[in-house]
Design an enzyme around this catalytic site. Sequence first.
Site, PDB file in Angstrom:
ATOM      1  N   SER A 689      48.349  10.760 -31.319  1.00 58.87           N
ATOM      2  CA  SER A 689      49.772  10.450 -31.425  1.00 58.87           C
ATOM      3  C   SER A 689      50.098   9.371 -32.448  1.00 58.87           C
ATOM      4  O   SER A 689      51.269   9.051 -32.639  1.00 58.87           O
ATOM      5  CB  SER A 689      50.318  10.045 -30.056  1.00 58.87           C
ATOM      6  OG  SER A 689      49.664   8.891 -29.578  1.00 58.87           O
ATOM      7  N   LYS A 732      55.629   4.990 -23.272  1.00 60.26           N
ATOM      8  CA  LYS A 732      55.766   4.490 -24.641  1.00 60.26           C
ATOM      9  C   LYS A 732      57.154   3.922 -24.894  1.00 60.26           C
ATOM     10  O   LYS A 732      57.321   2.877 -25.533  1.00 60.26           O
ATOM     11  CB  LYS A 732      55.452   5.613 -25.624  1.00 60.26           C
ATOM     12  CG  LYS A 732      54.002   6.061 -25.608  1.00 60.26           C
ATOM     13  CD  LYS A 732      53.764   7.237 -26.533  1.00 60.26           C
ATOM     14  CE  LYS A 732      52.295   7.679 -26.503  1.00 60.26           C
ATOM     15  NZ  LYS A 732      52.038   8.851 -27.372  1.00 60.26           N
TER      16      LYS A 732
END
Length: 801
Positions: A689, A732
Site C-alpha cells: 500500500s 489509516k
Amino acid sequence: MGNSENNLVELFGTAGDDKRVPVIPLRDTVVFPRVATPIVVRREKSRKALDEAMRRNRIIVLVAQRDPEAADPAPGALYGIATVARIREAAKQKDKTMRVVVEGLARVRLINLDTEGGFVHADVELMPEPVIKKTERIEALMYSALNQFRRVVNMGANVPFDALLVIMNVVDPWLFGDLIAANLEMKVDEKQAILESEDIDHKLNAVGHALARQIKLLQMASKIQQETGKELDKMQREVFLREQMKSIEKELEGIGGKTDADDLREKLERAALPASAKEKAMKEYDRLKAMPSFSPEISYLRTYLEWLADLPWNKKDDSVIDIAAAKKILDHDHFGLAKAKERIIEYLAVGKLVGRIRGPILCFVGPPGTGKTSIGKSIAKSLGRKFFRMSLGGVRDEAEIRGHRRTYVGALPGRIIQGIANVKTRNPVFMLDEIDKVGSDFRGDPSAALLEALDPEQNNAFADHYLELPFDLSDVLFVTTANMLDTIPPALRDRMEVIEFPGYTDEEKVQIAERHLIPKAIKDNGLNAKQCTFTAAAVRAIIRSYTREAGVRNLEREISAVCRKIARAVAEKKAKHRTVGPGDLAKFLGPAQFSETLKEAKDESGVVTGLAWTEAGGEILQIEATKMAGRGNLTLTGHLGEVMQESAKAAFSHVRSIANGLGIAGDFTKDADVHVHVPSGAIPKDGPSAGLAIATALVSMLTGRKVRRDVAMTGEITLRGKALEIGGVKEKVLAAYRAGIETIILPAENKKDLVDVPSEIRKKLAFVFVKDLQGVLEHALLPASPAPKSPGDKAAKKKKA
C-alpha cells in the site's frame, strides 16, 4: 514375691509405695512382665522420657494408648494399667529413632499422670501377681489354651522358635498367658485385657477368646487361598487382597453394600446412551465382569466405561433465545464492535426462528485484546448455556482433537470430548481459541481433524478414536478466534464465517476504560471510586503515550499500575483520594514510551506522508527519496519486507517510464543513484500500500516540486501507474486524523470503505479518490516554483528599457 518384685522393692522401697517414673506411650504394643520386648522410640516426648530413665536408673513405664493413630496422646488417652520395665539395650538409628530392648518387671497402676518437663511421667502403684492355686479348672483352661495355640502355630502363625519351646514347657499359668499374648499378633485391646486380668481364671479365658478369633481368621485366610487356586507372590499381593475382599464379602453375606461394578452399571443405565452405544457399552461391561482381577486390561476397560457413563449423551441446557436480552448483554459487556455484535444478533435471530442454532461456524478475527474471547462468554450468557474455552495455540498432535486409540497406555478422548464431559451438557458454547496457531508435524495435522467437528453437515456423528462411537456435536455452538486468516488452511476457513474485529479508536478506548477497565482496576486493587478517579485527558494520554496497540490489554495494565501506586499511598496513609490527570502519569508510569507522529512542519520535496496498517492500529510513515551521483541503482532501506520492496521497484520503474512527460530532462538514471528510505528502521514494514506514496516521493525529488505536508496517501501502484485497492482504511484514516492531516488520497475502489470510519471524523477530513498516479500528483504536489533570475538577465532588461 519374685525376683522382679524384689527389684521393685530395691527401687521404690516397699510394695505399694507411690513412686515417680517416666512414661512412654506405645501405639500398637503391650509389654508384659518377665518378657523381653524390642520397641522403637520415635516421638520427641518419648525420647525425653527415655533419656530421663537412662539418666536415673534405667527404669521406665510402658503403657498402650487407646487410639493408635494419636500422634500426641493426652494422659487421659492412655490405659490405666501398664508395665514397669528395665532398659537392657538402647541404640540410636540412622533415621534418628531409638531402638530399645526392655525387660518387663511387673504390672503397675498409673496415678497422677502429667507432662511436666516435656514428657509424660506418673506415680505408680505396684500390682503384685496373685497367689495361684492350681485346680482342675485351671489345668483344663491351660490345656485348652495350649491346644488352641498349637492349632494357630500349625495354621501358619509366626512365632519365634525359642519362644515356642518356652510356651510349650512352661508350668506357671500366669506366665503362660503373658507369653502367648506377647508372641502372637493380637489386637491391642485383647492384649491389654490379658494384662489387666485380676485372677488366673479371667486371664486364661481372655487368652482363649483371643486364640479362638485367631483360628477363625486363619481358617478364612486358608479358605480364600484355596479359592484363589494358587500361592501368590509379592508382585500379586494387590490381586490377592482383592480376592480376599470378594471372598470375605461372600462369606459374610455381602457386608459393605454394592460393589464397584454394580455402581458402574447403574451409571451406564442413567447415562441414557443411544441404542448402538448402549449395546457396545454392555458388551464391554460383561467383558469387565468376566475378567480375572489380575488382568492388566481391567483398569483400561473400567476407565473407558466411566468415560461413556460421564458423557452427556442426552443432557442439554434449556436455551431460550431472547434477542432483546442478548443485545442488552452484548452492549453491556462490550463497547463498540458494532458490526460484530450486529452479526451475532442476526445469527441468534435466525436460530430463534428456525428453532435451533445451526449454521456456519463463527470465526472472530482481529488483533489481540479486541474482545474476541470475552464476547464468546457473553454469547453463552445471553443464551443461558455453559461456556468452555479450548486453546489451540501450539497444538500439533491430531490425537489432541480426536483422542488416542484405547490400545495405547494412558489413552484419553480428544479435547473436544473432554470439554463436553467437563461442562456436562450437549449444547454448550465451545470456543476454539487461537485456531490460526495450530501446527502440524509427523504426529498429524490437527486442523484436518477439526474439519469434521466444525462441519454442520457431519458433526452429528463425530468420531473420537478413544470412544469408537459417534457423538452428536450438532447442538454445540462452536466459535473460533484468530489473529489472522492467512495461516488457517483453506478447507477449514471455508467452514467458518469470518467476523472481523478491527482495532479500537482512541475514543472507543476512552469509553472502554471509563466503563470497564478503570472500575475493574479500582476494585481489584482494594480501592473504591472515592479514593481514585481518572480524568478523560489522563486516559487519552495513557492511550497515546504509554500504549500502542489495537486492543486494550496494555491499557488495562497501565491503569492497574496507576491504581497500585495509589493503593500503596492509601495503605501508607499518605493520601486519601487521588484524581489522576495527565501531569501525574510521569510520576506513576515513568517517561512516555511512545511519541506521537505528527505531520511535517513544512512542505518539502522528496518527502511524502504515507499511511500504514499495523496490529496496533494505523500509523503514518514519512517516506523520503533522494538522489546522488551513481550508476542508476535503487537503494531501499527501513527494514522493508519483500512485498514492500517489490512495490517500491514497481513505482521506480513507472516513474522512469513517464519521466519525459513529467519534464524530467534526460535519463536521470545514467549518472545518478536513487535512495528511498522509510524511517523507524527497527520496525519491520511490509505490504503493497505504499506504492503510490513512494512514486510521489520520487517524482517530487526529481522535479523539485514540493509535497503538501497536510496530505497523506495510501494505495498500491502498478507498472502502468494504476492505483489499486488496499485494506485497513479505517485504521489509516484515524492515524492521519491524529497526526493533523487534512486531506487523504485513496484509490477510487476504496470509496466504499469510508462507511467504517466514524462520521464525526469523516466530516473533519477531505478525501480524494484517484485512479492513477497522475491524480495523486495533481492533489499532492505544489506547482513548480519559477526559476530565480540571474544578474545578467536583470542587466539586459535594464539596457532594453
